[in-house]
Scaffold this active site. Sequence first.
Site, short mmCIF file in Angstrom:
data_model
loop_
_atom_site.label_atom_id
_atom_site.label_comp_id
_atom_site.label_asym_id
_atom_site.label_seq_id
_atom_site.Cartn_x
_atom_site.Cartn_y
_atom_site.Cartn_z
N ASN A 109 0.83 -1.21 0.00
CA ASN A 109 0.00 0.00 0.00
C ASN A 109 0.86 1.26 0.00
OD1 ASN A 109 -2.04 -1.86 0.19
ND2 ASN A 109 -2.37 -1.55 2.39
N ASP A 111 -0.56 4.20 0.74
CA ASP A 111 -1.39 5.22 1.43
C ASP A 111 -0.82 5.71 2.75
OD1 ASP A 111 -3.73 2.50 2.12
OD2 ASP A 111 -1.96 3.12 3.28
N HIS A 126 5.77 -1.04 -2.60
CA HIS A 126 5.41 -0.30 -3.82
C HIS A 126 5.52 1.20 -3.60
CE1 HIS A 126 2.93 -3.99 -5.32
NE2 HIS A 126 4.21 -4.10 -5.59
N CYS A 137 19.87 6.26 -6.90
CA CYS A 137 20.48 5.89 -5.60
C CYS A 137 19.44 5.53 -4.55
CB CYS A 137 21.36 7.04 -5.09
SG CYS A 137 20.43 8.51 -4.57
N CYS A 161 18.33 14.55 -8.32
CA CYS A 161 18.77 14.15 -6.97
C CYS A 161 19.97 14.99 -6.53
CB CYS A 161 19.16 12.67 -6.98
SG CYS A 161 19.78 12.08 -5.40
N GLY A 201 -5.28 -8.83 3.58
CA GLY A 201 -5.90 -7.91 2.62
C GLY A 201 -5.21 -7.81 1.29
N ASN A 228 -8.31 -12.45 4.84
CA ASN A 228 -8.75 -11.82 3.59
C ASN A 228 -10.24 -12.08 3.37
OD1 ASN A 228 -7.56 -10.22 1.37
ND2 ASN A 228 -8.38 -11.87 0.08
N ALA A 229 -10.86 -11.17 2.60
CA ALA A 229 -12.31 -11.32 2.37
C ALA A 229 -12.61 -12.56 1.53
CB ALA A 229 -12.85 -10.07 1.66
N GLU A 230 -11.59 -12.98 0.75
CA GLU A 230 -11.85 -14.12 -0.16
C GLU A 230 -10.58 -14.95 -0.30
OE1 GLU A 230 -12.67 -12.20 -3.92
OE2 GLU A 230 -10.82 -11.03 -3.79
N1 APR Z 1 -10.86 -7.11 4.76
C1 APR Z 1 -10.25 -8.19 4.20
N2 APR Z 1 -10.03 -8.31 2.87
C2 APR Z 1 -10.44 -7.29 2.08
C3 APR Z 1 -11.09 -6.13 2.58
C4 APR Z 1 -11.29 -6.07 3.98
N3 APR Z 1 -11.91 -5.03 4.57
N4 APR Z 1 -11.37 -5.32 1.52
C5 APR Z 1 -10.91 -5.94 0.41
N5 APR Z 1 -10.35 -7.12 0.74
C6 APR Z 1 -9.66 -8.08 -0.12
C7 APR Z 1 -10.20 -8.18 -1.53
O1 APR Z 1 -11.24 -9.15 -1.59
C8 APR Z 1 -8.95 -8.64 -2.29
O2 APR Z 1 -8.82 -10.06 -2.25
O3 APR Z 1 -8.34 -7.59 -0.26
C9 APR Z 1 -7.80 -8.00 -1.52
C10 APR Z 1 -7.22 -6.79 -2.22
O4 APR Z 1 -6.63 -7.22 -3.41
P1 APR Z 1 -6.20 -6.16 -4.51
O5 APR Z 1 -7.30 -5.18 -4.73
O6 APR Z 1 -5.67 -6.93 -5.69
O7 APR Z 1 -5.02 -5.34 -3.82
P2 APR Z 1 -3.51 -5.81 -3.65
O8 APR Z 1 -3.43 -7.28 -3.46
O9 APR Z 1 -2.92 -4.95 -2.61
O10 APR Z 1 -2.89 -5.40 -5.08
C11 APR Z 1 -1.50 -5.53 -5.24
O11 APR Z 1 -1.67 -4.38 -7.37
O12 APR Z 1 -2.42 -2.68 -8.73
C12 APR Z 1 -1.38 -3.11 -7.94
O13 APR Z 1 0.19 -1.67 -6.99
C13 APR Z 1 -1.12 -2.16 -6.82
O14 APR Z 1 -0.17 -2.68 -4.65
C14 APR Z 1 -1.19 -3.02 -5.57
C15 APR Z 1 -1.00 -4.43 -6.13
#
Ligand code: APR
Length: 264
Positions: A109, A111, A126, A137, A161, A201, A228-230
């Site tokens: 992330n 953020d 990232h 550097c 830089c 997540g 994770n949600a899924e």
């Molecule tokens: N709690 C648990 N899981 C969650 C929640 C939550 N509140 N909200 C979303 N999710 C899950 C989603 O179901 C998904 O499986 O988190 C996962 C997020 O996956 P992505 O959207 O693919 O994000 P990420 O894995 O961080 O992506 C990796 O892709 O686009 C690039 O640079 C970007 O760093 C990012 C990288």
Amino acid sequence: MESLITKAARHLAESSYAIALTGAGMSTESGIPDFRGPQGVWTKNPEAERRAYLGWQRFQADPKGWWEERLAASTSALGNLVERQPNAGHYALAELEKMGIIKCLVTQNVDGLHEKAGQQHLMEYHGSFAKLRCIECNARFRRDAFDLQDLLQKGQLPPICPSCGGIIKSDGVGFGEPIPSDVAQGSLEEAWKCDMMLICGTSAVVYPFANLPRVARQRGIATIVEVNAEPTPLTHEGISDFIIQGKTGEVLPAIVEEVKRLRQ
Ligand code: APR
């Protein structure tokens, strides 16, 4: 039958070197969209993802033009990140660090919410939206270290830089852009030495980050748990030992409470 929350808490409490890996799912409860979930940025706008894949090539071909485009753009795909605040999931991981359990957190992330929540031992795999980075550097700078609008007016972009004379870009790592070598090496070392990996997540489909759990599995000493949600490819391929399906903002605080109970 031990609940999965208790099982994860027990492994954390018994670990000697636990690390956490996180993705955009950590921040959806803070109002920041993820990328591939049902309301994800790429899910809702595949064209934006296609454009994102070209960003690094564009920068290499014309850093000045890349900067001019970037400074002209209104907001990022993730919206205004400055105002966003950590949620209970971020604070739970920071508390596990304060308890001496999580030794390092590697996040995808940009953020800055883990830092805002007080996480100290943090690798921004990232990069961060709030920083700039020299591509030669790896020196990082706060965004306001350069007067970008002044450089734009004077036609003096890209920023250079002060340490090595290299070209400076935003710290965020684009698709195809090399992971900064300090973070790439450091995160591999963390994955190799951990005996507990908590993956929160993330859809675990973007490499090389998604390789880190495989490195831990290959070493063979770590218990690997997903929150994770899924389910993800890590689940389906048996890289993780188990998944706790749910919201990070709810599951992670419950794990922390269980660790405290086990430690009494
Ligand atoms: N709690 C648990 N899981 C969650 C929640 C939550 N509140 N909200 C979303 N999710 C899950 C989603 O179901 C998904 O499986 O988190 C996962 C997020 O996956 P992505 O959207 O693919 O994000 P990420 O894995 O961080 O992506 C990796 O892709 O686009 C690039 O640079 C970007 O760093 C990012 C990288």
